[in-house]
Design a protein around this motif. Structure first.
Motif, PDB file in Angstrom:
ATOM      1  N   ASN A  34       0.832  -1.212   0.000  1.00 21.20           N
ATOM      2  CA  ASN A  34       0.000   0.000   0.000  1.00 21.20           C
ATOM      3  C   ASN A  34       0.861   1.255   0.000  1.00 21.20           C
ATOM      4  OD1 ASN A  34      -2.361  -1.455  -0.015  1.00 21.20           O
ATOM      5  ND2 ASN A  34      -2.682  -1.347   2.189  1.00 21.20           N
ATOM      6  N   HIS A  63      -1.980  -9.672  -2.596  1.00 17.07           N
ATOM      7  CA  HIS A  63      -1.927  -8.217  -2.482  1.00 17.07           C
ATOM      8  C   HIS A  63      -1.444  -7.569  -3.782  1.00 17.07           C
ATOM      9  CE1 HIS A  63      -2.715  -8.664   1.778  1.00 17.07           C
ATOM     10  NE2 HIS A  63      -1.670  -9.461   1.904  1.00 17.07           N
ATOM     11  N   THR A  67      -3.713  -4.969  -6.017  1.00 21.98           N
ATOM     12  CA  THR A  67      -3.245  -3.589  -6.120  1.00 21.98           C
ATOM     13  C   THR A  67      -2.860  -3.199  -7.540  1.00 21.98           C
ATOM     14  OG1 THR A  67      -2.410  -3.714  -3.845  1.00 21.98           O
ATOM     15  CG2 THR A  67      -1.559  -1.923  -5.221  1.00 21.98           C
TER      16      THR A  67
END
Length: 241
Positions: A34, A63, A67
């Motif tokens: 992130n 992830h 993303t």
């Protein structure tokens, strides 16, 4: 174990277990991805070819897919056992992941073929760091990005980390030294593309326990030795001969 690198540093049993844990996936991997996402300037590449260099047991795959939505995801590692676990992880997620057994210092990947190269908490395990970084540069397309997230020497060289994990101590570097190495290889980035997370698990010596119990105050940015550095660095569109 027949590792695919002559300089491979075998992890401890605890370390291997920890890389499968919820703490690793939720508080380390997810947070780093992130943060790296926020360090981009401009739009993300659409449907990129994404290489996870040092994918370990494949816990990043979920992830990274959520993303960056890669059209092609590659996981690369020098540990055959980790690659077998990565294959199980990809199957459990119903993801099509190409898995490659390779040393990061000699990538079995074509020149100029990768849009995004994710290197998370891998580089401090590598003995031949200069060769690995040159390989990262080689396989990235002009305009491609290196997503680099690392713990620094200030964290790795603490008694608890040295006791629980195994690392080649002779190659550990400060945040500034990692950034200098990346820029020296030819990658481009500005301060906007760099962050220095100061997360509880990365606090040197005590994992932030003294701060949590109010026994000391955290040192502000600029007055502490950084324990983490994240950078999104770009290979220039026009590469000098």
């Amino acid at each position: 174990m027949n590792y695919l690198s002559d300089s491979y540093v075998e992890e401890t049993r605890f370390g291997f277990w920890f890389l499968r844990s919820h703490t690793w996936q939720h508080h380390v991997l997810r947070v780093a991805i992130n943060d790296l996402r926020g360090l981009f300037e401009g739009p993300l590449p659409e449907r990129p070819v994404l290489l996870d260099a040092g994918c370990g047991q494949g816990k990043s795959f979920r992830h990274l897919h959520q993303t960056f939505a890669p059209k092609h995801l590659i996981g690369l590692d020098a540990d055959p056992h980790s690659l077998a676990l990565s294959a199980e992880e990809a199957a459990s997620l119903n993801l099509d992941v190409e898995l490659i057994g390779s040393d990061c210092a000699s990538l079995k990947v074509a020149d100029n073929s990768v849009d995004l190269l994710f290197c998370h908490q891998t580089f401090h395990h590598l003995v031949e760091q200069e060769k690995a970084l040159a390989e990262f540069y080689r396989v990235l397309k002009p305009g491609g990005h290196l997503l680099f997230a690392e713990s620094t020497e200030a964290y790795i060289d603490t008694w608890v980390i040295r006791w629980l994990f195994r690392h080649p101590m002779q190659v550990q570097k400060s945040a500034a030294q990692y950034l200098e190495m990346i820029r020296g290889q030819g990658f481009e980035f500005t301060g906007r593309n760099v962050s220095y997370p100061y997360l509880w698990w990365s606090r040197a010596k005590d994992f932030g326990l003294l701060e949590r119990f109010g026994l000391c105050r955290p040192k502000p940015f600029g007055q502490r030795e950084e324990t983490l550095v994240n950078v999104v660095a770009r290979k220039p569109l026009e590469v000098a001969d």
